[in-house]
Design a protein around this motif. Structure first.
Motif, PDB file in Angstrom:
ATOM      1  N   THR A  13      41.870  10.983 -24.018  1.00 54.78           N
ATOM      2  CA  THR A  13      40.807  10.192 -23.395  1.00 54.78           C
ATOM      3  C   THR A  13      41.351   9.528 -22.128  1.00 54.78           C
ATOM      4  OG1 THR A  13      39.849   9.817 -25.557  1.00 54.78           O
ATOM      5  CG2 THR A  13      39.232   8.255 -23.861  1.00 54.78           C
ATOM      6  N   SER A  14      40.551   9.461 -21.087  1.00 56.95           N
ATOM      7  CA  SER A  14      40.929   8.822 -19.816  1.00 56.95           C
ATOM      8  C   SER A  14      42.176   9.436 -19.183  1.00 56.95           C
ATOM      9  CB  SER A  14      41.198   7.324 -19.996  1.00 56.95           C
ATOM     10  OG  SER A  14      40.044   6.690 -20.415  1.00 56.95           O
ATOM     11  N   GLY A  15      42.410  10.713 -19.404  1.00 55.61           N
ATOM     12  CA  GLY A  15      43.577  11.364 -18.803  1.00 55.61           C
ATOM     13  C   GLY A  15      43.177  12.328 -17.702  1.00 55.61           C
ATOM     14  N   GLY A  16      41.962  12.177 -17.184  1.00 58.26           N
ATOM     15  CA  GLY A  16      41.526  13.076 -16.111  1.00 58.26           C
ATOM     16  C   GLY A  16      41.028  14.411 -16.647  1.00 58.26           C
ATOM     17  N   LEU A  17      40.621  14.447 -17.915  1.00 63.80           N
ATOM     18  CA  LEU A  17      40.029  15.679 -18.450  1.00 63.80           C
ATOM     19  C   LEU A  17      38.550  15.455 -18.760  1.00 63.80           C
ATOM     20  CD1 LEU A  17      42.730  17.200 -20.840  1.00 63.80           C
ATOM     21  CD2 LEU A  17      41.970  18.077 -18.636  1.00 63.80           C
ATOM     22  N   ALA A  18      37.932  14.578 -17.993  1.00 62.46           N
ATOM     23  CA  ALA A  18      36.485  14.344 -18.103  1.00 62.46           C
ATOM     24  C   ALA A  18      36.043  13.923 -19.499  1.00 62.46           C
ATOM     25  CB  ALA A  18      35.703  15.568 -17.635  1.00 62.46           C
ATOM     26  N   SER A  19      36.872  13.117 -20.186  1.00 57.73           N
ATOM     27  CA  SER A  19      36.468  12.658 -21.514  1.00 57.73           C
ATOM     28  C   SER A  19      35.234  11.772 -21.417  1.00 57.73           C
ATOM     29  CB  SER A  19      37.602  11.896 -22.190  1.00 57.73           C
ATOM     30  OG  SER A  19      38.023  10.827 -21.378  1.00 57.73           O
ATOM     31  N   SER A  20      35.115  10.994 -20.315  1.00 53.92           N
ATOM     32  CA  SER A  20      33.960  10.110 -20.223  1.00 53.92           C
ATOM     33  C   SER A  20      32.687  10.915 -19.972  1.00 53.92           C
ATOM     34  CB  SER A  20      34.149   9.029 -19.154  1.00 53.92           C
ATOM     35  OG  SER A  20      34.234   9.601 -17.885  1.00 53.92           O
ATOM     36  N   ALA A  21      32.811  12.022 -19.254  1.00 54.12           N
ATOM     37  CA  ALA A  21      31.630  12.875 -19.013  1.00 54.12           C
ATOM     38  C   ALA A  21      31.163  13.467 -20.335  1.00 54.12           C
ATOM     39  CB  ALA A  21      31.968  13.980 -18.025  1.00 54.12           C
ATOM     40  N   SER A  22      32.116  13.987 -21.088  1.00 50.71           N
ATOM     41  CA  SER A  22      31.786  14.591 -22.370  1.00 50.71           C
ATOM     42  C   SER A  22      31.217  13.535 -23.322  1.00 50.71           C
ATOM     43  CB  SER A  22      33.090  15.187 -22.924  1.00 50.71           C
ATOM     44  OG  SER A  22      32.919  15.769 -24.157  1.00 50.71           O
ATOM     45  N   GLY A  23      31.860  12.376 -23.347  1.00 44.42           N
ATOM     46  CA  GLY A  23      31.442  11.300 -24.242  1.00 44.42           C
ATOM     47  C   GLY A  23      30.057  10.777 -23.902  1.00 44.42           C
ATOM     48  N   ALA A  24      29.808  10.524 -22.607  1.00 45.59           N
ATOM     49  CA  ALA A  24      28.527   9.931 -22.215  1.00 45.59           C
ATOM     50  C   ALA A  24      27.383  10.923 -22.409  1.00 45.59           C
ATOM     51  CB  ALA A  24      28.584   9.467 -20.758  1.00 45.59           C
ATOM     52  N   ALA A  25      27.609  12.195 -22.087  1.00 42.15           N
ATOM     53  CA  ALA A  25      26.542  13.193 -22.249  1.00 42.15           C
ATOM     54  C   ALA A  25      26.208  13.349 -23.732  1.00 42.15           C
ATOM     55  CB  ALA A  25      26.985  14.534 -21.656  1.00 42.15           C
ATOM     56  N   THR A  26      27.243  13.371 -24.571  1.00 37.56           N
ATOM     57  CA  THR A  26      27.008  13.549 -26.008  1.00 37.56           C
ATOM     58  C   THR A  26      26.327  12.317 -26.591  1.00 37.56           C
ATOM     59  OG1 THR A  26      29.048  14.834 -26.013  1.00 37.56           O
ATOM     60  CG2 THR A  26      28.121  14.316 -28.152  1.00 37.56           C
ATOM     61  N   LEU A  27      26.714  11.145 -26.101  1.00 38.99           N
ATOM     62  CA  LEU A  27      26.086   9.908 -26.591  1.00 38.99           C
ATOM     63  C   LEU A  27      24.586   9.911 -26.284  1.00 38.99           C
ATOM     64  CD1 LEU A  27      27.524   6.371 -26.478  1.00 38.99           C
ATOM     65  CD2 LEU A  27      25.230   6.716 -25.611  1.00 38.99           C
ATOM     66  N   VAL A  28      24.245  10.211 -25.041  1.00 36.55           N
ATOM     67  CA  VAL A  28      22.816  10.190 -24.661  1.00 36.55           C
ATOM     68  C   VAL A  28      22.032  11.235 -25.463  1.00 36.55           C
ATOM     69  CG1 VAL A  28      21.214  10.710 -22.764  1.00 36.55           C
ATOM     70  CG2 VAL A  28      23.158   9.172 -22.388  1.00 36.55           C
ATOM     71  N   TYR A  29      22.622  12.421 -25.576  1.00 39.69           N
ATOM     72  CA  TYR A  29      21.960  13.501 -26.327  1.00 39.69           C
ATOM     73  C   TYR A  29      21.706  13.077 -27.779  1.00 39.69           C
ATOM     74  CZ  TYR A  29      21.463  18.013 -28.696  1.00 39.69           C
ATOM     75  OH  TYR A  29      21.017  19.046 -29.476  1.00 39.69           O
ATOM     76  N   THR A  30      22.748  12.487 -28.408  1.00 39.13           N
ATOM     77  CA  THR A  30      22.649  12.169 -29.838  1.00 39.13           C
ATOM     78  C   THR A  30      21.737  10.960 -30.074  1.00 39.13           C
ATOM     79  OG1 THR A  30      24.926  12.983 -29.986  1.00 39.13           O
ATOM     80  CG2 THR A  30      24.040  11.952 -31.943  1.00 39.13           C
ATOM     81  N   VAL A  31      21.819   9.961 -29.192  1.00 41.75           N
ATOM     82  CA  VAL A  31      20.923   8.797 -29.322  1.00 41.75           C
ATOM     83  C   VAL A  31      19.469   9.251 -29.142  1.00 41.75           C
ATOM     84  CG1 VAL A  31      20.209   6.616 -28.222  1.00 41.75           C
ATOM     85  CG2 VAL A  31      22.633   7.050 -28.673  1.00 41.75           C
ATOM     86  N   SER A  32      19.245  10.135 -28.187  1.00 41.18           N
ATOM     87  CA  SER A  32      17.885  10.620 -27.938  1.00 41.18           C
ATOM     88  C   SER A  32      17.333  11.317 -29.188  1.00 41.18           C
ATOM     89  CB  SER A  32      17.900  11.548 -26.720  1.00 41.18           C
ATOM     90  OG  SER A  32      16.883  12.485 -26.794  1.00 41.18           O
ATOM     91  N   MET A  33      18.213  12.087 -29.854  1.00 44.94           N
ATOM     92  CA  MET A  33      17.794  12.748 -31.110  1.00 44.94           C
ATOM     93  C   MET A  33      17.525  11.720 -32.200  1.00 44.94           C
ATOM     94  SD  MET A  33      19.829  16.143 -32.191  1.00 44.94           S
ATOM     95  CE  MET A  33      21.394  15.338 -32.235  1.00 44.94           C
TER      96      MET A  33
END
Ligand code: PMV
Length: 351
Positions: free
Chosen positions: A107-127
């Motif tokens: 996480t936070s190592g420049g492998l876009a963990s925040s992109a993956s995390g935020a997209a998955t969060l929005v998707y799952t909350v929306s569901m």
């Protein structure tokens, strides 16, 4: 689905034309458009969400750590809490949420963990809230947590149109070509360091825009590159895609170095990988591989499946290169079954 755990999985994306610099920091509105590849589930984030009247306050766990949702030093957690509130408002409910999220990679190592995390969060909350959001609506919400996350809602090659409006309602991603258009394109990831980055991307965006004298030339150049690379994707023209990808990564890291104080994400191993890829392309007589680096030293080398072994061969002996991970193109987030839940539903606690 109140009192029921809902679980989703999503993935990072790797930008070939980078987002660096914002025109509005509260809404994560970029100064330029960008284009990325959404990766498959080789690297992934799993997120479980529970809305329940048993919960007294919202809680977000990332890799087992409870996040402080009011800590303004951790902007992305604050933005996540605001997004959660906004989505709850859309559903017209007041129940608090427990969100448990796990990344399969640093996480936070420049492998876009925040992109993956935020997209998955929005998707799952929306569901979980039965919001039936379109991908565009989810993209706008994910953008407000972490800009680059807006691209991880779609599969394959994805462009984030920067938009013009102050509201940000025209700043979202869309699919340029899905994962079935050119599946030969893959990402060879060379882990150079799993350490947390010293300068967050949020600070980096700001310092570069405020201080880099070279920055003014960037937005037009990057916007033109998005147009050119989109055509290269449609034409399956790897040579052009490779040239633009490497040039744009170099351009972003040059602006970072031109910032004051300088922002330096690349290390000596990253630089050796850059040379090794150029040497490989020279030996081959054409560009068969293209490196790109986000806000960290880890190299992501875009290539075609048939050249994977040559790419691995050219970097594996560079001292300091750790694990090499090969990822293809993904579809964007999808839901998982009850068996994958990260929450103990009975006790409304992380499982
Ligand atoms: O989405 P943020 O705020 O973490 O910014 C990250 C931007 C880069 O990853 C460096 C480039 C990009 O377009 O993904």
């Amino acid at each position: 689905m109140i009192d029921e755990v809902v679980t989703g999985i999503g993935t990072p994306n790797i930008a070939l034309v980078k987002y660096w610099g914002r025109r509005n920091s509260s809404l994560n509105l970029p100064t330029n458009s960008s284009l990325s590849i959404t990766l498959d589930e080789t690297l992934n984030t799993k997120t479980s969400v529970l809305f329940s009247d048993k919960l007294k306050s919202d809680a977000l766990y990332i890799n087992g750590e409870l996040q402080n949702l009011n800590d303004h030093k951790n902007e992305k957690s604050v933005f996540a809490a605001m997004t959660l509130d906004r989505m709850r408002g859309l559903a017209g409910i007041k129940y608090k949420a427990l969100i448990v999220s796990k990344n399969s990679f640093p996480t936070s190592g420049g492998l876009a963990s925040s992109a993956s995390g935020a997209a998955t969060l929005v998707y799952t909350v929306s569901m979980a809230l039965d919001l039936n959001m379109t991908q565009k609506e989810m993209s706008i919400n994910a953008r407000q947590i972490s800009g680059s996350a807006c691209r991880s809602l779609f599969g394959g090659f994805v462009a984030w149109r920067k938009g013009e409006e102050d509201t940000g309602l025209d700043s979202y991603a869309e699919c340029v070509a899905d994962q079935n258009h050119w599946p030969e394109v893959i990402d060879v990831i060379a882990l150079v360091s799993g350490a947390k980055k010293k300068i967050s991307s949020s600070d980096g965006h700001r310092v570069t825009v405020e201080t880099s004298k070279l920055y003014n030339a960037r937005p037009n150049e990057a916007n033109a590159r998005v147009v050119e690379i989109s055509k290269a994707v449609r034409d399956r023209d790897f040579e052009t895609l490779a040239r633009i990808t490497m040039a744009d990564s170099n351009s972003m890291h040059a602006l970072m170095l031109d910032s004051y104080p300088p922002i330096i994400y690349l290390n000596d191993v990253s630089k050796q990988i850059i040379y090794a890829v150029h040497e490989l392309n020279e030996r081959e007589g054409s560009s068969i591989a293209a490196y790109t680096f986000d806000a960290g030293p880890n190299a992501q080398i875009i290539t075609l499946k048939k050249h994977k072994d040559k790419v691995v061969e050219c970097i594996k002996d560079i001292v300091g290169t750790g694990n090499i991970i090969v990822a293809g193109q993904g579809t964007g987030p999808r839901s998982l079954s009850k068996a994958d839940s990260l929450i103990d539903e009975q006790n409304a606690k992380p499982g």
